[in-house]
Enzyme design. Structure first.
Site, PDB file in Angstrom:
ATOM      1  N   GLU A  80      61.713  33.537  26.496  1.00  0.00           N
ATOM      2  CA  GLU A  80      61.933  32.585  25.383  1.00  0.00           C
ATOM      3  C   GLU A  80      61.382  33.180  24.080  1.00  0.00           C
ATOM      4  O   GLU A  80      60.335  33.845  24.099  1.00  0.00           O
ATOM      5  CB  GLU A  80      61.163  31.301  25.706  1.00  0.00           C
ATOM      6  CG  GLU A  80      61.134  30.267  24.594  1.00  0.00           C
ATOM      7  CD  GLU A  80      60.153  29.109  24.877  1.00  0.00           C
ATOM      8  OE1 GLU A  80      59.062  29.349  25.457  1.00  0.00           O
ATOM      9  OE2 GLU A  80      60.492  27.973  24.501  1.00  0.00           O
ATOM     10  N   ASN A  97      57.146  30.707  27.335  1.00  0.00           N
ATOM     11  CA  ASN A  97      55.841  31.012  26.717  1.00  0.00           C
ATOM     12  C   ASN A  97      54.949  29.858  27.125  1.00  0.00           C
ATOM     13  O   ASN A  97      55.063  28.761  26.556  1.00  0.00           O
ATOM     14  CB  ASN A  97      55.920  30.988  25.188  1.00  0.00           C
ATOM     15  CG  ASN A  97      56.658  32.157  24.573  1.00  0.00           C
ATOM     16  OD1 ASN A  97      56.053  33.064  24.018  1.00  0.00           O
ATOM     17  ND2 ASN A  97      57.979  32.116  24.643  1.00  0.00           N
ATOM     18  N   LYS A  99      67.702  24.863  23.884  1.00  0.00           N
ATOM     19  CA  LYS A  99      66.677  24.169  24.686  1.00  0.00           C
ATOM     20  C   LYS A  99      66.733  22.653  24.487  1.00  0.00           C
ATOM     21  O   LYS A  99      66.668  22.162  23.356  1.00  0.00           O
ATOM     22  CB  LYS A  99      65.301  24.704  24.303  1.00  0.00           C
ATOM     23  CG  LYS A  99      64.134  24.165  25.130  1.00  0.00           C
ATOM     24  CD  LYS A  99      62.845  24.886  24.718  1.00  0.00           C
ATOM     25  CE  LYS A  99      61.638  24.466  25.503  1.00  0.00           C
ATOM     26  NZ  LYS A  99      60.447  25.254  25.097  1.00  0.00           N
ATOM     27  N   ASN A 143      65.951  26.196  19.542  1.00  0.00           N
ATOM     28  CA  ASN A 143      65.303  27.187  20.395  1.00  0.00           C
ATOM     29  C   ASN A 143      66.380  27.612  21.403  1.00  0.00           C
ATOM     30  O   ASN A 143      66.701  26.860  22.321  1.00  0.00           O
ATOM     31  CB  ASN A 143      64.092  26.540  21.083  1.00  0.00           C
ATOM     32  CG  ASN A 143      63.282  27.527  21.896  1.00  0.00           C
ATOM     33  OD1 ASN A 143      63.738  28.613  22.214  1.00  0.00           O
ATOM     34  ND2 ASN A 143      62.072  27.127  22.248  1.00  0.00           N
ATOM     35  N   GLU A 198      56.844  22.442  18.784  1.00  0.00           N
ATOM     36  CA  GLU A 198      58.296  22.639  18.985  1.00  0.00           C
ATOM     37  C   GLU A 198      59.102  21.470  18.443  1.00  0.00           C
ATOM     38  O   GLU A 198      60.200  21.658  17.913  1.00  0.00           O
ATOM     39  CB  GLU A 198      58.601  22.859  20.463  1.00  0.00           C
ATOM     40  CG  GLU A 198      58.193  24.234  20.943  1.00  0.00           C
ATOM     41  CD  GLU A 198      58.825  24.580  22.271  1.00  0.00           C
ATOM     42  OE1 GLU A 198      60.060  24.606  22.368  1.00  0.00           O
ATOM     43  OE2 GLU A 198      58.064  24.836  23.224  1.00  0.00           O
ATOM     44  N   CYS A 230      61.982  27.618  29.251  1.00  0.00           N
ATOM     45  CA  CYS A 230      60.584  27.216  29.402  1.00  0.00           C
ATOM     46  C   CYS A 230      60.389  25.818  29.966  1.00  0.00           C
ATOM     47  O   CYS A 230      60.531  25.604  31.142  1.00  0.00           O
ATOM     48  CB  CYS A 230      59.830  27.389  28.080  1.00  0.00           C
ATOM     49  SG  CYS A 230      58.039  27.365  28.367  1.00  0.00           S
TER      50      CYS A 230
HETATM   51  N1  CDV Z   1      57.272  26.812  25.452  1.00  0.00           N
HETATM   52  C1  CDV Z   1      57.139  25.769  26.271  1.00  0.00           C
HETATM   53  O1  CDV Z   1      58.095  25.030  26.501  1.00  0.00           O
HETATM   54  N2  CDV Z   1      55.925  25.558  26.846  1.00  0.00           N
HETATM   55  C2  CDV Z   1      55.614  24.457  27.706  1.00  0.00           C
HETATM   56  C3  CDV Z   1      54.166  24.072  27.622  1.00  0.00           C
HETATM   57  C4  CDV Z   1      53.823  23.486  26.313  1.00  0.00           C
HETATM   58  C5  CDV Z   1      53.760  23.090  28.698  1.00  0.00           C
HETATM   59  C6  CDV Z   1      55.945  24.777  29.157  1.00  0.00           C
HETATM   60  O2  CDV Z   1      56.551  23.917  29.808  1.00  0.00           O
HETATM   61  O3  CDV Z   1      55.553  25.814  29.667  1.00  0.00           O
END
Ligand code: CDV
Length: 315
Positions: free
Chosen positions: A47, A194, A124, A107, A143, A169
């Protein structure tokens, strides 16, 4: 005849705020060369692969924040990555911050075929975090400030001889993500992440807990939809903020077939047989025979149960 997709999960180590796109692209190209040398034909990066994880930084100035976004794809700085992929005959997927010509912010991640053509885009959908600066948190996760929720759904594409889907993510924690793609017959889901190793709202949650939830989510998504899942981290310490690694490939039976044990740049290469998805899809997760949609209405009718008193907002 097996249908093998030899995939490289290309973990990136930390990217500092001061690092340029050029530096990052050079690292991505080096990983692509390693992947090629190990027989991969499809490379997957994390990501927001081109920059530091900027949503941890609060900015009131939208124009200042726009420095982290790509105005075109490919653009002048990313073109060398596309050129290298085409020269090596390597398909790829990576995440980036997308600024559309209309001024919208997403994103996003893309699928690029071996000829260097973008054939799929995902934006996303499950954006974590908050909009305003929150002094109660150990670190910010903005975000919801910098992006709007994706508007493209969860499509799957015919790609590399199979049915491919993308997620990003936080999406990996939501069963709906995988199931919507599962209902389209997805055979491989690629996703980058991330993930901070600390929970900004709970001192009790350890890095080991966070890795456990990561594996649990990815393995469950793979198993319950009988699909490969390739989950790729940006890892290590970015300007004092630690992201865990844990890049892994999960097979359609939910088992992990390979996992990266460090937090630097590196590739994990695995020959994934897409026909391994068939058994689960034809037996325990034969959706047509076993699903009972007449009982699932609440999933789309209702978003949630509401916040009980004392529950912390956001995540
Ligand atoms: N970049 C993300 O989406 N991170 C989230 C954190 C904030 C919980 C994740 O689900 O890994």
């Amino acid at each position: 005849m097996p249908r093998i997709v030899t995939v490289a999960a290309a973990q990136l180590g930390p990217i500092q705020k001061a690092h340029s796109r050029r530096q990052v692209i050079d690292r991505m190209i080096a990983l692509m060369e390693q992947a090629k040398a190990q027989g991969a034909t499809f490379i997957v990066y994390p990501e927001l692969a081109l920059t530091t994880f900027f949503p941890r930084w609060y900015s009131e100035d939208r124009a200042e924040a726009d420095q982290w976004f790509e105005h075109s794809m490919p653009g002048p700085e990313t073109q060398p990555l596309f050129d290298k992929a085409k020269a090596l005959g390597m398909a790829m997927s990576f995440g980036y911050a997308e600024l559309t010509p209309e001024g919208r912010h997403f994103n996003s991640s893309i699928l690029v075929d071996r000829g260097g053509r973008i054939v799929g885009k995902y934006r996303k959908i499950h954006l974590p975090g908050h909009v305003e600066f929150d002094p109660e948190r150990a670190h910010q996760h903005l975000e919801k400030r910098y992006f709007e929720p994706g508007d493209l759904g969860f499509p799957v594409w015919e790609f590399e001889g199979g049915l491919m889907g993308m997620a990003i993510c936080n999406d990996r924690r939501w069963p709906e993500t995988y199931r919507v793609m599962g209902l389209q017959g997805v055979e491989m889901v690629v996703l980058g992440y991330n993930t901070p190793s600390a929970n900004s709202q709970s001192k009790n949650e350890t890095a080991a807990d966070r890795l456990f939830h990561h594996r649990l989510s990815v393995q469950a998504g793979a198993y319950q939809n009988s699909t490969w899942v390739v989950a790729v981290a940006k890892a290590g310490t970015e300007d004092g903020h630690h992201l865990f690694g844990g890049t892994l490939i999960a097979a359609p039976d939910g088992k992990i077939v390979g996992e990266v044990q460090h937090e630097e740049d590196g590739v994990l290469v695995h020959p994934c047989d897409l026909d391994d998805t068939r058994f689960g899809k034809a037996t325990i997760f034969d959706f047509i025979r076993h699903r009972r949609v007449e009982h699932y209405g609440l999933i789309t009718e209702r978003t949630g149960v509401g916040a009980p008193l004392g529950k912390p907002e956001g995540a």
